[in-house]
Design an enzyme around this catalytic site. Sequence first.
Site, PDB file in Angstrom:
ATOM      1  N   TYR A 128       0.830  -1.216   0.000  1.00  0.00           N
ATOM      2  CA  TYR A 128       0.000   0.000   0.000  1.00  0.00           C
ATOM      3  C   TYR A 128       0.857   1.256   0.000  1.00  0.00           C
ATOM      4  CZ  TYR A 128      -4.592  -2.116   0.851  1.00  0.00           C
ATOM      5  OH  TYR A 128      -5.769  -2.792   0.740  1.00  0.00           O
ATOM      6  N   ASP A 172     -12.066  -9.309   4.900  1.00  0.00           N
ATOM      7  CA  ASP A 172     -13.381  -9.344   4.231  1.00  0.00           C
ATOM      8  C   ASP A 172     -13.950 -10.762   4.264  1.00  0.00           C
ATOM      9  OD1 ASP A 172     -13.312  -6.652   3.595  1.00  0.00           O
ATOM     10  OD2 ASP A 172     -13.878  -6.962   1.496  1.00  0.00           O
ATOM     11  N   ASP A 178      -2.980 -18.373   0.608  1.00  0.00           N
ATOM     12  CA  ASP A 178      -3.969 -19.085  -0.216  1.00  0.00           C
ATOM     13  C   ASP A 178      -4.601 -20.216   0.598  1.00  0.00           C
ATOM     14  OD1 ASP A 178      -1.449 -20.281  -0.237  1.00  0.00           O
ATOM     15  OD2 ASP A 178      -1.538 -20.934  -2.324  1.00  0.00           O
ATOM     16  N   LYS A 190       3.181 -15.471   2.424  1.00  0.00           N
ATOM     17  CA  LYS A 190       3.386 -16.199   1.166  1.00  0.00           C
ATOM     18  C   LYS A 190       4.879 -16.485   1.092  1.00  0.00           C
ATOM     19  CE  LYS A 190       1.839 -17.825  -2.747  1.00  0.00           C
ATOM     20  NZ  LYS A 190       0.969 -19.022  -2.813  1.00  0.00           N
ATOM     21  N   ASP A 228      -6.157  -7.074   4.340  1.00  0.00           N
ATOM     22  CA  ASP A 228      -7.305  -6.449   3.672  1.00  0.00           C
ATOM     23  C   ASP A 228      -8.223  -7.534   3.113  1.00  0.00           C
ATOM     24  OD1 ASP A 228      -8.901  -4.461   2.362  1.00  0.00           O
ATOM     25  OD2 ASP A 228      -7.895  -4.997   0.493  1.00  0.00           O
TER      26      ASP A 228
HETATM   27  C1  IPM Z   1     -10.309  -1.449   4.027  1.00  0.00           C
HETATM   28  C2  IPM Z   1     -10.564  -0.896   2.662  1.00  0.00           C
HETATM   29  C3  IPM Z   1      -9.419   0.047   2.314  1.00  0.00           C
HETATM   30  C4  IPM Z   1      -8.143  -0.764   2.300  1.00  0.00           C
HETATM   31  C5  IPM Z   1      -9.583   0.811   1.000  1.00  0.00           C
HETATM   32  C6  IPM Z   1     -10.915   1.517   0.912  1.00  0.00           C
HETATM   33  C7  IPM Z   1      -8.453   1.763   0.776  1.00  0.00           C
HETATM   34  O1  IPM Z   1     -10.720  -1.916   1.739  1.00  0.00           O
HETATM   35  O2  IPM Z   1     -10.183  -0.645   4.982  1.00  0.00           O
HETATM   36  O3  IPM Z   1     -10.235  -2.670   4.153  1.00  0.00           O
HETATM   37  O4  IPM Z   1      -7.844  -1.411   1.295  1.00  0.00           O
HETATM   38  O5  IPM Z   1      -7.445  -0.758   3.300  1.00  0.00           O
HETATM   39 MG    MG Z   2     -10.814  -3.860   2.603  1.00  0.00          MG
END
Ligand code: IPM
Ligand code: MG
Length: 365
Positions: free
Chosen positions: A140, A257, A229, A197, A253
Amino acid sequence: MKIYKIAVIPGDGIGPEVTSSAVRVLETVGAKCGIEFEFTSCDAGGCAIDKYGKPLPEETLDVCRASDAVLLGAVGGPKWDAVEPSLRPERALLGLRAGLGLYSNLRPALMFKELSSASPLKNVEAIDILIVRELTGGIYFGKHGRSDSAEVLSDGSVKGVTAYDTEEYSVGEITRILREGFRYAQGRNKKLTLVDKANVLESSRLWREIAASLAPEYPDVALDYLYVDNCSMQLINRPSTFDVIVTSNMFGDILSDEAGMITGSIGMLPSASLGAPGTPGMYEPVHGSAPDIAGTGKANPLATILSASMLLRWSLGEVAASDMIEKAVRDTLADGFRTPDIIGDSEGCVAVDTEGMTAAVLQRI
Ligand code: IPM
Ligand code: MG
């Protein structure tokens, strides 16, 4: 009476609705616990682009730096999809993370037993994972760019434009986040999984070396390693066996999710982003700005309300007040209140909107 300064960044989409719910919850719990808050609202994200031409005005960062903690809703939306990359709403998040030095991102993935029917997995009794994501390094924040080369390739074509993003981690950055991981594991079920990884990436091999060298300092914690993975499979296969996961910015990240989804609703998940002790932390729901439901009353305010609870615990040390919010949320769920995202198996449930859910929590504090 203690007075805490809280910077509130409502942001875009459903951000303003859910932060307003959380602010009311903080005020109510504060009144019960003898705590007062001074809230300062600031702009960041798409709304700041509209007002000031940039996603993160300097004043916003100044207010955050002068606060005890920051509560953020969400930023972004299709309205700003076409703006140039350096001005996108998401830059506000990255700027806040870098500007406040928030290197440690805590993303708990907790399945509330009342909501197990909303999980896409079957036969899962319990999920209680803490993802500790490194937040100010890696790909990032590594070198990004494009180059243009006139080199002629073996097939006769010209190489042309190349784009690159760099994964780079220093010993210091890795050590500090791994220590966080070990410490959180010590306070929980004493299992730490480093996700990387290392079969491919040199940076991952450095993470493993440092983890192995730190492990003897935390003899009560069982450390293991998983390739990312494989981890994405195991989160589906055996989610109940994870305790703390520590990982890089990018892998965190993605996995957060996935971990969020399997708990039943991303609308329930809070997060904390923390820097050096004594500096303001930032608290936000894991869900995004959900522009498709903004203004419809469908947003679930619980992720932001639970983020406010984390704020009380981790930045203010107000543990009793934090517990009070968590209990009120649990009682609200046990009493059957459900926003559309967590309706699942709706038998005996009360369908409510954002306001109804907020009111139900407030009543239970
Ligand atoms: C998160 C989001 C952010 C990230 C984006 C919106 C920049 O996906 O906070 O997980 O990738 O960190
Ligand atoms: Mg995210």
